[in-house]
Design an enzyme around this catalytic site. Structure first.
Site, PDB file in Angstrom:
ATOM      1  N   HIS A   1     143.578  49.652  34.300  1.00  0.00           N
ATOM      2  CA  HIS A   1     143.346  48.628  35.288  1.00  0.00           C
ATOM      3  C   HIS A   1     143.904  49.883  36.642  1.00  0.00           C
ATOM      4  O   HIS A   1     144.284  51.112  36.360  1.00  0.00           O
ATOM      5  CB  HIS A   1     144.255  47.676  35.440  1.00  0.00           C
ATOM      6  CG  HIS A   1     144.170  46.690  34.384  1.00  0.00           C
ATOM      7  ND1 HIS A   1     144.654  46.714  33.219  1.00  0.00           N
ATOM      8  CD2 HIS A   1     143.095  45.705  34.328  1.00  0.00           C
ATOM      9  CE1 HIS A   1     144.084  45.580  32.466  1.00  0.00           C
ATOM     10  NE2 HIS A   1     143.060  45.071  33.118  1.00  0.00           N
TER      11      HIS A   1
ATOM     12  N   ASP B   1     149.309  51.664  30.858  1.00  0.00           N
ATOM     13  CA  ASP B   1     147.933  51.092  31.498  1.00  0.00           C
ATOM     14  C   ASP B   1     147.335  52.170  32.150  1.00  0.00           C
ATOM     15  O   ASP B   1     147.363  52.485  33.344  1.00  0.00           O
ATOM     16  CB  ASP B   1     148.265  50.042  32.241  1.00  0.00           C
ATOM     17  CG  ASP B   1     147.015  49.207  32.605  1.00  0.00           C
ATOM     18  OD1 ASP B   1     145.934  49.741  32.455  1.00  0.00           O
ATOM     19  OD2 ASP B   1     146.959  48.001  33.351  1.00  0.00           O
TER      20      ASP B   1
ATOM     21  N   SER C   1     138.857  41.958  33.293  1.00  0.00           N
ATOM     22  CA  SER C   1     139.925  41.975  34.108  1.00  0.00           C
ATOM     23  C   SER C   1     140.077  43.020  35.232  1.00  0.00           C
ATOM     24  O   SER C   1     140.590  42.944  36.287  1.00  0.00           O
ATOM     25  CB  SER C   1     141.490  42.327  33.208  1.00  0.00           C
ATOM     26  OG  SER C   1     141.309  43.417  32.468  1.00  0.00           O
TER      27      SER C   1
END
Length: 429
Positions: free
Chosen positions: A404, A401, A158
């Site tokens: 990312h 997070d 990702s």
């Protein structure tokens, strides 16, 4: 600064941020279509303009447009092959960012930090400055001219998709692609820029080798890694591409079972006491070795493969599931943060396998280039979504997070590097 490696989840309701893009529904197409218009937006007294494509550029012949792009790139400071792009500092750049979360259609929810309340903007005002030269800022029109008649593929997890979406956002300042994907699977997408005969694809392969889920309905459960087998979802597809960007990293810290010759040879974070417990670098090394064997087996590949190096996460104050967070608002200087512990081990493992694979590829005429982003992004703990990838939910705790990258954000600089590396490969034609 303390960086923490994540450990296996103890409860399902709070999945690791790696899974977030898989557990969230994709953006509805109608919402995307509403955004495909030129936008002029005032932001902090700075006007961000997303123009339509330049019709004069469209009318140019392929060769003329390409040579003009190469000349302009050279005049702008690009192409100095003697300069080490990857040794430098983050310096202030008051002109950034070059798009916003309202002008780009390609941003997924978990990367949309501005939408979910991140108030600071200073983290958007930096660019990478090599010590010995200038790294030109990404120029979308020149990039499209350079890429006329060509194709680009991303292979990885990702974060690789995060990189592709950054590129799509930067290009959206001048052109919008057609989504020509022939699958409903969000992990495999293809976009075409018909005016430039240029296409971009993404192949999701977080482990780079053949894998199986132990639970087909739950991506958070352990995977089986067949460390000596190709993942044909990408290895059988990339031969036709001009450029391939391959990467992997954070998934190798999650629970996995390791196989060779279809026999169990170890595991990571498994409860079985009769199976040899291995390290993340064990599977990482063997996965890259197999990936290079797949790439070097290509008979008709005439392009360039860029290996984007391992990029660290930035959990501070605890593990990812124990309150770890990334709340910094500015980059580190190069002497304030260095690779250490598991980050250094993963980087060294990957680079060692790259050197072996690149040497073998050279014998067969396959070109590799190392996109060395590890230390550069080690210095950017300020660029992650943290808690700003979703709305707060009452009585629900979600992991921050720190894996990312916000869009816009520091990951946009990866395309400065990509454009320069492509120019260095092709600019001397």
């Amino acid at each position: 600064m303390i960086l923490y490696m994540f450990k296996p989840p103890t409860t399902v309701p709070n999945p690791h941020p790696l899974y977030r893009s898989h557990l969230q529904p994709p953006t509805r197409k109608e919402e995307d279509d509403q955004k495909l218009v030129p936008i002029q937006k005032e932001e902090n007294d700075h006007k961000v303009v997303v123009p339509l494509e330049n019709k004069e550029t469209k009318k140019r012949g392929k060769n003329k447009g390409w040579h003009e792009a190469m000349l302009k790139r050279k005049c702008g400071g690009g192409g100095n092959k003697s300069c080490d792009l990857f040794s430098g500092e983050w310096v202030e750049n008051p002109e950034g960012p070059y798009y916003t979360n309202e002008t780009c259609w390609a941003i997924q929810e978990h990367q949309n930090c501005m939408k979910f309340g991140r108030m600071d903007r200073d983290f958007l005002k930096w660019r990478w400055k090599p010590y010995q030269c200038e790294l030109p800022i990404f120029d979308p029109m020149l990039f499209l001219e350079m890429m006329r008649g060509k194709s680009l593929a991303f292979v990885g997890d990702s974060v690789a998709r995060n990189h592709m979406q950054s590129l799509l956002c930067l290009l959206s300042r001048v052109a919008y692609p057609n989504d020509v994907t022939n699958s409903s699977d969000q992990n495999f997408r293809r976009y075409e820029y018909p005016e430039y005969n240029f296409n971009i694809s993404i192949f999701w392969s977080p482990y780079l080798v053949n894998t199986e889920r132990t639970d087909q309905q739950d991506i958070t459960q352990p995977f089986r890694l067949y460390l000596d087998e190709f993942d044909e979802s990408w290895s059988s597809q990339i031969e036709k591409f001009n450029y391939v960007i391959i990467s992997s990293g954070q998934w190798f810290f999650r629970p996995t079972m390791f196989y060779s010759n279809r026999r169990v040879i170890g595991c990571l974070f498994c409860p079985e006491s009769n199976i040899r417990h291995r390290s993340s670098s064990f599977s990482y090394r063997r996965a890259w070795r197999t990936a290079f064997r797949a790439m070097n087996s290509l008979k008709n590949f005439k392009g360039t493969i860029f290996l984007r190096s391992f990029v660290p996460s930035h959990f501070e104050g605890g593990h990812w599931d124990k309150g770890g967070d990334c709340i910094r608002t500015k980059p580190f200087k190069s002497n304030e943060s260095v690779m250490a512990d598991y980050n250094l081990e993963m980087y060294n493992t990957q680079f060692q396998e790259y050197k072996i694979g690149e040497h073998e590829g050279r014998k067969k005429g396959i070109k590799f280039s190392f996109m060395d982003m590890t230390q550069i992004m080690q210095m950017r703990p300020d660029g992650h979504p943290s808690k700003y990838g979703h709305w707060p939910q009452q009585n629900v705790t979600m992991a921050n997070d720190c894996v990312h990258w916000c869009l816009p954000g520091p990951i946009d600089a990866w395309n400065d590097f990509l454009m320069e590396l492509i120019y260095r490969e092709d600019g001397s034609r």
